[in-house]
Design a protein around this motif. Structure first.
Motif, mmCIF file in Angstrom:
data_model
loop_
_atom_site.group_PDB
_atom_site.id
_atom_site.type_symbol
_atom_site.label_atom_id
_atom_site.label_comp_id
_atom_site.label_asym_id
_atom_site.label_seq_id
_atom_site.Cartn_x
_atom_site.Cartn_y
_atom_site.Cartn_z
ATOM 1 N N GLY A 181 -11.870 4.798 -3.937
ATOM 2 C CA GLY A 181 -11.115 5.060 -5.150
ATOM 3 C C GLY A 181 -10.894 3.780 -5.934
ATOM 4 N N SER A 182 -9.949 3.803 -6.836
ATOM 5 C CA SER A 182 -9.730 2.652 -7.716
ATOM 6 C C SER A 182 -9.288 1.418 -6.938
ATOM 7 C CB SER A 182 -8.716 2.995 -8.811
ATOM 8 O OG SER A 182 -7.472 3.333 -8.249
ATOM 9 N N ASP A 183 -8.519 1.607 -5.866
ATOM 10 C CA ASP A 183 -8.071 0.457 -5.078
ATOM 11 C C ASP A 183 -9.240 -0.246 -4.397
ATOM 12 O OD1 ASP A 183 -8.442 2.717 -3.478
ATOM 13 O OD2 ASP A 183 -6.845 2.187 -2.081
ATOM 14 N N VAL A 184 -10.172 0.510 -3.852
ATOM 15 C CA VAL A 184 -11.343 -0.068 -3.199
ATOM 16 C C VAL A 184 -12.233 -0.752 -4.231
ATOM 17 C CG1 VAL A 184 -13.443 0.440 -1.889
ATOM 18 C CG2 VAL A 184 -11.288 1.558 -1.280
ATOM 19 N N LEU A 185 -12.416 -0.115 -5.390
ATOM 20 C CA LEU A 185 -13.208 -0.737 -6.453
ATOM 21 C C LEU A 185 -12.582 -2.060 -6.886
ATOM 22 C CD1 LEU A 185 -14.062 2.355 -8.697
ATOM 23 C CD2 LEU A 185 -15.508 1.274 -6.969
ATOM 24 N N ALA A 186 -11.251 -2.102 -6.997
ATOM 25 C CA ALA A 186 -10.563 -3.331 -7.392
ATOM 26 C C ALA A 186 -10.751 -4.429 -6.344
ATOM 27 C CB ALA A 186 -9.079 -3.062 -7.622
ATOM 28 N N GLU A 187 -10.674 -4.061 -5.062
ATOM 29 C CA GLU A 187 -10.892 -5.039 -3.997
ATOM 30 C C GLU A 187 -12.311 -5.588 -4.046
ATOM 31 O OE1 GLU A 187 -9.825 -3.591 -0.104
ATOM 32 O OE2 GLU A 187 -7.954 -2.746 -0.876
ATOM 33 N N LEU A 188 -13.287 -4.712 -4.221
ATOM 34 C CA LEU A 188 -14.678 -5.154 -4.318
ATOM 35 C C LEU A 188 -14.867 -6.077 -5.519
ATOM 36 C CD1 LEU A 188 -16.478 -1.801 -3.458
ATOM 37 C CD2 LEU A 188 -16.500 -3.890 -2.072
ATOM 38 N N ASP A 189 -14.210 -5.744 -6.636
ATOM 39 C CA ASP A 189 -14.313 -6.565 -7.834
ATOM 40 C C ASP A 189 -13.710 -7.950 -7.595
ATOM 41 O OD1 ASP A 189 -15.046 -6.827 -10.641
ATOM 42 O OD2 ASP A 189 -12.897 -6.780 -11.063
ATOM 43 N N GLU A 190 -12.551 -7.998 -6.943
ATOM 44 C CA GLU A 190 -11.893 -9.280 -6.649
ATOM 45 C C GLU A 190 -12.757 -10.159 -5.752
ATOM 46 O OE1 GLU A 190 -8.011 -8.466 -5.038
ATOM 47 O OE2 GLU A 190 -7.420 -7.343 -6.837
ATOM 48 N N ARG A 191 -13.523 -9.539 -4.859
ATOM 49 C CA ARG A 191 -14.398 -10.298 -3.956
ATOM 50 C C ARG A 191 -15.762 -10.592 -4.572
ATOM 51 N NH1 ARG A 191 -13.381 -6.873 1.501
ATOM 52 N NH2 ARG A 191 -14.031 -5.269 0.058
ATOM 53 N N GLY A 192 -15.975 -10.130 -5.806
ATOM 54 C CA GLY A 192 -17.260 -10.354 -6.455
ATOM 55 C C GLY A 192 -18.378 -9.480 -5.925
ATOM 56 N N GLN A 193 -18.016 -8.351 -5.306
ATOM 57 C CA GLN A 193 -19.016 -7.482 -4.674
ATOM 58 C C GLN A 193 -19.220 -6.156 -5.396
ATOM 59 O OE1 GLN A 193 -17.083 -7.196 -0.863
ATOM 60 N NE2 GLN A 193 -18.295 -8.888 -0.009
ATOM 61 N N LEU A 194 -18.462 -5.911 -6.454
ATOM 62 C CA LEU A 194 -18.534 -4.599 -7.103
ATOM 63 C C LEU A 194 -19.883 -4.367 -7.776
ATOM 64 C CD1 LEU A 194 -17.232 -1.930 -7.719
ATOM 65 C CD2 LEU A 194 -16.132 -2.972 -9.713
ATOM 66 N N ALA A 195 -20.411 -5.350 -8.477
ATOM 67 C CA ALA A 195 -21.704 -5.171 -9.167
ATOM 68 C C ALA A 195 -22.791 -4.804 -8.160
ATOM 69 C CB ALA A 195 -22.074 -6.424 -9.941
ATOM 70 N N ALA A 196 -22.857 -5.522 -7.062
ATOM 71 C CA ALA A 196 -23.878 -5.241 -6.042
ATOM 72 C C ALA A 196 -23.670 -3.862 -5.427
ATOM 73 C CB ALA A 196 -23.856 -6.316 -4.961
ATOM 74 N N THR A 197 -22.424 -3.498 -5.185
ATOM 75 C CA THR A 197 -22.133 -2.182 -4.620
ATOM 76 C C THR A 197 -22.587 -1.082 -5.571
ATOM 77 O OG1 THR A 197 -20.258 -3.036 -3.375
ATOM 78 C CG2 THR A 197 -20.296 -0.659 -3.786
ATOM 79 N N LEU A 198 -22.286 -1.243 -6.860
ATOM 80 C CA LEU A 198 -22.662 -0.228 -7.841
ATOM 81 C C LEU A 198 -24.175 -0.172 -8.063
ATOM 82 C CD1 LEU A 198 -19.807 -0.743 -10.430
ATOM 83 C CD2 LEU A 198 -20.067 1.165 -8.813
ATOM 84 N N ASP A 199 -24.864 -1.233 -7.712
ATOM 85 C CA ASP A 199 -26.330 -1.239 -7.790
ATOM 86 C C ASP A 199 -26.957 -0.722 -6.502
ATOM 87 O OD1 ASP A 199 -26.466 -2.142 -10.377
ATOM 88 O OD2 ASP A 199 -26.559 -4.262 -9.795
ATOM 89 N N GLY A 200 -26.119 -0.319 -5.535
ATOM 90 C CA GLY A 200 -26.620 0.242 -4.290
ATOM 91 C C GLY A 200 -27.133 -0.796 -3.308
ATOM 92 N N GLU A 201 -26.660 -2.020 -3.457
ATOM 93 C CA GLU A 201 -27.112 -3.101 -2.556
ATOM 94 C C GLU A 201 -26.208 -3.253 -1.365
ATOM 95 O OE1 GLU A 201 -27.604 -6.640 -4.928
ATOM 96 O OE2 GLU A 201 -28.759 -5.548 -6.385
#
Length: 114
Positions: A94-114
């Protein structure tokens, strides 16, 4: 005046919509409301976080049959809470997990399926 969403969708129809949305879209966000009118802060936040990295996200408004969508999504994720994000058929969070991934710099890669 209270808004009570009415739905003609059966639980089976909702389950089929959830299954096909997850299967047919690289990134799908199940949210309350629409991209133009999110109906909760968490959905707005999730949409904003995803939008920083992708503009090709599919969205599904769960408000037309909220209880049925919660039940169908729980079968995929084990979570009943909305919003829920899936990438390449996999539950991300959810939004909390997306925010955590974004803070760690991992959201772009996650959304690209990496």
């Amino acid at each position: 005046m209270t808004f009570e969403p009415q739905s003609d969708l059966s639980e089976e129809e909702v389950r089929e919509r959830v299954d096909s949305a997850i299967e047919e879209n690289e990134v799908v966000l199940f949210m309350k409301g629409t991209p133009l009118m999110p109906q909760c802060g968490y959905s707005r936040r999730a949409l904003g976080l995803i939008g920083q990295h992708r503009d090709d996200v599919a969205t599904v408004d769960v408000l037309e049959a909220l209880d049925a969508y919660r039940a169908a999504l729980k079968e995929h994720s084990g979570w009943e809470t909305i919003p829920q994000t899936y990438v390449n058929g996999e539950f991300v969070g959810g939004s909390d997990v997306l925010a955590e991934l974004d803070e760690r710099g991992q959201l772009a890669a996650t959304l690209d399926g990496e």
